[in-house]
Each structure stands twice: as C-alpha cells, then as structure tokens.
Scaffold this motif. Structure first.
Motif, PDB file in Angstrom:
ATOM      1  N   SER A 100       0.836  -1.416  -0.056  1.00  0.00           N
ATOM      2  CA  SER A 100      -0.060  -0.046  -0.010  1.00  0.00           C
ATOM      3  C   SER A 100       1.049   1.290  -0.060  1.00  0.00           C
ATOM      4  CB  SER A 100      -0.952   0.195   1.096  1.00  0.00           C
ATOM      5  OG  SER A 100      -0.324   0.032   2.331  1.00  0.00           O
ATOM      6  N   TYR A 120      -4.915  -9.520  -7.469  1.00  0.00           N
ATOM      7  CA  TYR A 120      -6.074 -10.055  -6.091  1.00  0.00           C
ATOM      8  C   TYR A 120      -5.097 -10.277  -5.164  1.00  0.00           C
ATOM      9  CZ  TYR A 120      -9.081 -11.202 -10.017  1.00  0.00           C
ATOM     10  OH  TYR A 120     -10.001 -10.926 -11.357  1.00  0.00           O
ATOM     11  N   ILE A 139      -5.605  -2.276   3.485  1.00  0.00           N
ATOM     12  CA  ILE A 139      -6.720  -3.224   2.699  1.00  0.00           C
ATOM     13  C   ILE A 139      -7.572  -2.040   1.809  1.00  0.00           C
ATOM     14  CG2 ILE A 139      -8.695  -4.793   2.395  1.00  0.00           C
ATOM     15  CD1 ILE A 139      -7.427  -6.240   4.929  1.00  0.00           C
ATOM     16  N   GLU A 140      -7.957  -1.114   2.578  1.00  0.00           N
ATOM     17  CA  GLU A 140      -8.522  -0.051   1.841  1.00  0.00           C
ATOM     18  C   GLU A 140      -7.853   0.571   0.671  1.00  0.00           C
ATOM     19  OE1 GLU A 140     -11.479   0.478   5.972  1.00  0.00           O
ATOM     20  OE2 GLU A 140     -10.410   2.549   5.115  1.00  0.00           O
ATOM     21  N   GLU A 143      -7.421  -1.640  -2.086  1.00  0.00           N
ATOM     22  CA  GLU A 143      -8.652  -1.588  -2.938  1.00  0.00           C
ATOM     23  C   GLU A 143      -8.899  -0.311  -3.784  1.00  0.00           C
ATOM     24  OE1 GLU A 143     -11.472  -2.911   0.257  1.00  0.00           O
ATOM     25  OE2 GLU A 143     -12.084  -4.267  -0.919  1.00  0.00           O
ATOM     26  N   SER A 144      -8.532   0.927  -3.305  1.00  0.00           N
ATOM     27  CA  SER A 144      -8.532   2.179  -3.833  1.00  0.00           C
ATOM     28  C   SER A 144      -7.795   2.259  -5.026  1.00  0.00           C
ATOM     29  CB  SER A 144      -8.504   3.443  -2.673  1.00  0.00           C
ATOM     30  OG  SER A 144      -6.898   3.495  -2.661  1.00  0.00           O
ATOM     31  N   TYR A 145      -6.774   1.348  -4.975  1.00  0.00           N
ATOM     32  CA  TYR A 145      -5.680   1.223  -6.216  1.00  0.00           C
ATOM     33  C   TYR A 145      -6.465   0.435  -7.181  1.00  0.00           C
ATOM     34  CZ  TYR A 145      -2.115   3.150  -2.919  1.00  0.00           C
ATOM     35  OH  TYR A 145      -1.464   3.977  -2.004  1.00  0.00           O
ATOM     36  N   GLY A 146      -7.496  -0.217  -6.930  1.00  0.00           N
ATOM     37  CA  GLY A 146      -8.137  -1.108  -8.024  1.00  0.00           C
ATOM     38  C   GLY A 146      -7.807  -2.427  -7.690  1.00  0.00           C
ATOM     39  N   ASN A 147      -6.937  -2.961  -6.597  1.00  0.00           N
ATOM     40  CA  ASN A 147      -6.643  -4.328  -6.441  1.00  0.00           C
ATOM     41  C   ASN A 147      -7.737  -5.016  -5.592  1.00  0.00           C
ATOM     42  OD1 ASN A 147      -3.288  -3.349  -5.260  1.00  0.00           O
ATOM     43  ND2 ASN A 147      -4.154  -3.504  -7.240  1.00  0.00           N
ATOM     44  N   LYS A 148      -7.877  -6.162  -5.837  1.00  0.00           N
ATOM     45  CA  LYS A 148      -9.210  -6.984  -5.348  1.00  0.00           C
ATOM     46  C   LYS A 148      -8.768  -7.802  -4.046  1.00  0.00           C
ATOM     47  CE  LYS A 148     -10.113  -6.738 -10.145  1.00  0.00           C
ATOM     48  NZ  LYS A 148     -11.335  -6.412 -10.817  1.00  0.00           N
ATOM     49  N   TYR A 149      -9.555  -7.428  -3.016  1.00  0.00           N
ATOM     50  CA  TYR A 149      -9.355  -8.019  -1.598  1.00  0.00           C
ATOM     51  C   TYR A 149     -10.373  -9.351  -1.833  1.00  0.00           C
ATOM     52  CZ  TYR A 149     -10.493  -8.729   3.262  1.00  0.00           C
ATOM     53  OH  TYR A 149     -10.722  -9.463   4.336  1.00  0.00           O
ATOM     54  N   ASP A 180     -15.265 -12.763 -10.673  1.00  0.00           N
ATOM     55  CA  ASP A 180     -14.634 -11.434 -10.971  1.00  0.00           C
ATOM     56  C   ASP A 180     -14.445 -11.108 -12.315  1.00  0.00           C
ATOM     57  OD1 ASP A 180     -13.978  -8.921  -9.447  1.00  0.00           O
ATOM     58  OD2 ASP A 180     -12.160  -9.096 -10.966  1.00  0.00           O
TER      59      ASP A 180
END
Ligand code: CTP
Length: 399
Positions: A100, A120, A139-140, A143-149, A180
């Motif tokens: 991150s 992912y 994690i947030e 996710e904001s970068y487009g990575n998938k949790y 996905d």
C-alpha cells in the motif's frame, strides 16, 4: 474450458503459515488451464519449498532479483507485463503495508509494482493483527488502487486462537477470481441460445435423410458467446464436435422436431438466439418400424415438411435478438433479405455456396451480415473469426 484457461497467472507467496496451501492453489490453477509462475518473498521459503512449487507449476520459482551466483538478473518488469493477473496469497500484514505504501524491497513487491494486470490479494494473519487499524487501512488503500481483496475467513488460527484472519480456501480463491473475471465480460448474465449442426430424419431404424453440415459454425459461435461471458445453450444436431466450457450446456438432438422442441423450451429466457443449424426442410412422412427391404427397381418416398424452427421463434419473439443464417446459390442478397423479413430477424448471416471458402465441412466462411438497412461484407476467414465478427455485431446491437 474455464474462464482461467490460457490465463497467465503470477502467484506471489509471502511468509505466513497459510503458504502451505499454495501447493493446492497452484494445482487448482493448472487444472483450470492457467499458466502459473510463482514468486516468493525471501522468508516464504521457510513455509513452503520452491521445489514443490516449481514442480507443480512447471516453471522456475523466483525469489530474488538475482540468481544465487549473481550472474543473472531476474526481470520483475517482464514478469509484471507477462501476467494476465497477479494473485498474492497469502498476503501478510507486512506485505499489505508495503504494497500500500509502494515499497519494493523484495522481488515480489517489485513485481507487484510493475504489474499492469488485475491484482488479487488474499490476506492471512492472526486475528489481532487483522483487527489492527493499520491493516484495515492497508486493505482499503489497496482496494482504492483497484486491487481486489479476497476476504479472510473466520476460524482456527495458527496461534491456537480463533477468529478472523484465515486465508480463504484455495477453492474459494479460484471461484472468487472466476466470478470477478465473468462480471467484467460483456455478456455476463446473458443467456444465448444457439442451434447447430445437421438434423437426421429417420426413414427406418437404420437409415435417415441428412445433410453435410459439420456444426463448426454453430460450435464456434457457442465458444465465442461463452468467451464473452454468456451462459450458452447449444442445441446440437449429430456432429463429431466436442465443446468443453463451464458456460456451455450442450443439448443433443437428432431430428428437426426434437430441435424445435428444445429451442422453444429455452427461447423465453434467452436474450440472444442464433439459428446456425442446417435443419432438414422435409422428413419421410412414414417412418418404417422395420428396415426397408429392397424389392423393385425404384423406391418412392413421400416427404412432409418439418416445422421451420426459426420462423416459429420469430413469431414468438418479444425481447430476443434473433439471428438467422442463409445459404443461397442464386439471388443471394435478395433471398436473404426475404428471409430476414419473413422470419422477423434482427439480422441474417448470408453465406454463399458459390464461394470456395464457404459452406459445409469447411474451416472457413465468407459472409455478409444483412439487416434491414445495411449490408456488411466480410473477407473469407476462419469460422472462429466469423463468430467474433457476428458477436461484435450482436454487442453493438445490445449496447
Ligand atoms: N431454419 C430453421 N428451421 C428449419 C429450416 C431453417 O430454423 N426447418 C433456419 C436455419 O437454421 C437458418 C435459416 O432458417 O438460420 C435459413 O435456413 P435455409 O434453409 O437457408 O432457409 P429456408 O427458410 O429453409 O429456405 P430455403 O431452404 O427454401 O432456402
């Protein structure tokens, strides 16, 4: 075939006890038809051996920027560009934090930073580490970068404690990624009904009237529809072709009447319907229960008309996009246009028997896509490529 078939996957493994599950993860990815290259953080090697992973993935496992003898440099940029998707599992709190904030002090992190593909990540850690606000923030942020949790599971942890923080099971991870991928495909959630191949009309228990259709065009259409994410019902007359795809259900039929019944059964729920079958227009009026014996010099057969499946679907059409085929030997465009109107189609694909690249049993086809107000002419190409052109037209019309 699965949605992961042919996909190039970089699996990044970091130093958590859940790393032992990655051998199963690699096996499952390979089973789905993916090509897998494993990268590991240096400490991950304490939990699972590169040898096991190299054997299962059939590829070298990379753990550092250089080979041991320091003569070769491992190119993380190439690997990042090679990948269709990257999966980091297990992702420790330490790795999440470094990802991150853009740190790249090991080969895995540098590969992550270079990757242009979807990424992912499946975290794994003890419950209190997972609860910590900094982990939530990582994690947030990711996710904001487009990575998938891929969500953690609740349960028994390596520490003996029980709570949230277990890495998702390998089967769940694969399912998550497949869903996905499917969600992003243009025909996801749509149902496509396709008829394909010839029909056989019985004369007696051993003979039939049939035609030379191979079914190749219809099967290529089914494959393309599934590649675009549609749930496909392929109503197939007798052919030697096989299709293996998670999203394709083959319903085998023999006669025009059977094809008619199956097509009508699935019609109401379909959004797109393509009649690519070469349906017999006539069938013997009487089917002999016993094998017909030869006696006189000639044998006359009385034939009756079969039902026109496409015409009957056109009469019932509500929301469906309806596509037909026409095989003509003369006045091609004129005849195709007549069928377009008569059968209430959105467009018709004309192939001419006069083209040497088109027709029965061939791998290629040369078509025109004809609608009420337009005629598009295409070069001769493989039936798989013709299927892509037809679905481009369908996507354009659904948009
Ligand atoms: N078709 C059908 N059921 C039939 C006959 C044809 O669904 N009993 C469909 C074919 O799958 C194709 C289209 O109708 O999509 C055109 O078929 P074709 O045989 O070329 O045309 P016909 O309407 O049968 O007319 P003709 O044979 O006289 O040219």
């Amino acid at each position: 075939m699965s949605l992961l078939s042919g996909k190039k996957v970089v699996l990044g493994i970091t130093a958590g006890i859940a790393a032992y599950k990655t051998t199963f993860l690699v096996r499952l990815l390979i089973k789905e038809g993916a090509e897998v290259k494993v990268v590991m953080s240096p400490k991950a090697k304490d939990f699972v051996t590169p040898l096991s992973l190299a054997t299962l993935s059939k590829n070298e496992v990379l753990t550092s920027f250089t080979e041991e003898d320091k003569t070769l440099w491992n190119n993380h940029v190439d690997l990042g560009l090679w990948a269709d998707l990257m999966l980091i599992a297990p992702a420790t709190a330490n790795t999440l934090s470094k990802m991150s904030s853009g740190q790249s002090d090991n080969f895995l992190l540098a590969t992550y930073l270079s990757a242009k593909c979807p990424v992912y990540f499946a975290p794994a850690m003890d419950l209190d580490m997972f609860k910590h606000p900094s982990t939530k923030t990582s994690i947030e942020q990711l996710e904001s970068y487009g990575n998938k949790y891929i969500p953690v599971e609740k349960g028994e942890l390596a520490s003996g404690l029980s709570g949230e923080g277990r890495m998702a099971e390998p089967e769940f991870i694969i399912d998550f990624i497949k869903k996905d991928i499917a969600a992003q495909l243009p025909l996801n959630g749509k149902k496509v009904l396709i008829t394909a191949g010839p029909t056989y009309e019985a004369l007696d228990p051993v003979r039939f009237i049939g035609n030379h259709s191979s079914g190749k065009m219809g099967y290529a259409l089914a494959q393309e529809a599934a590649n675009l994410g549609a749930a496909v019902i392929l109503v197939s007359g007798p052919t030697s072709l096989k299709i293996q795809h998670d999203l394709v259900e083959v319903v085998s039929v023999t006669s025009a009447q059977e094809m008619y019944e199956v097509a009508h059964k699935y019609f109401a729920k379909a959004e797109v319907v393509i009649a690519a079958a070469a349906v017999a227009d006539y069938r013997p009026k009487k089917v002999s229960a016993q094998k017909i014996k030869k006696n006189d010099a000639t044998l006359s057969l009385e034939l009756e008309k079969t039902k026109d499946i496409l015409l009957s679907l056109g009469e019932k059409k509500t929301h469906q996009l309806l596509v037909g085929f026409a095989l003509e030997t003369e006045n091609e465009e004129e005849n195709a246009k007549k069928k377009l109107a008569k059968k209430n189609l959105d467009f018709i694909v004309l192939n001419s028997m006069q083209d040497k690249e088109a027709g029965f049993q061939k791998d290629t086809n040369k078509v025109k896509i004809i609608s009420e107000d337009e005629i598009k002419t295409y070069e001769a190409k493989l039936k798989e490529e013709v299927a892509i052109d037809i679905f481009k037209e369908i996507l354009h019309r659904l948009a």
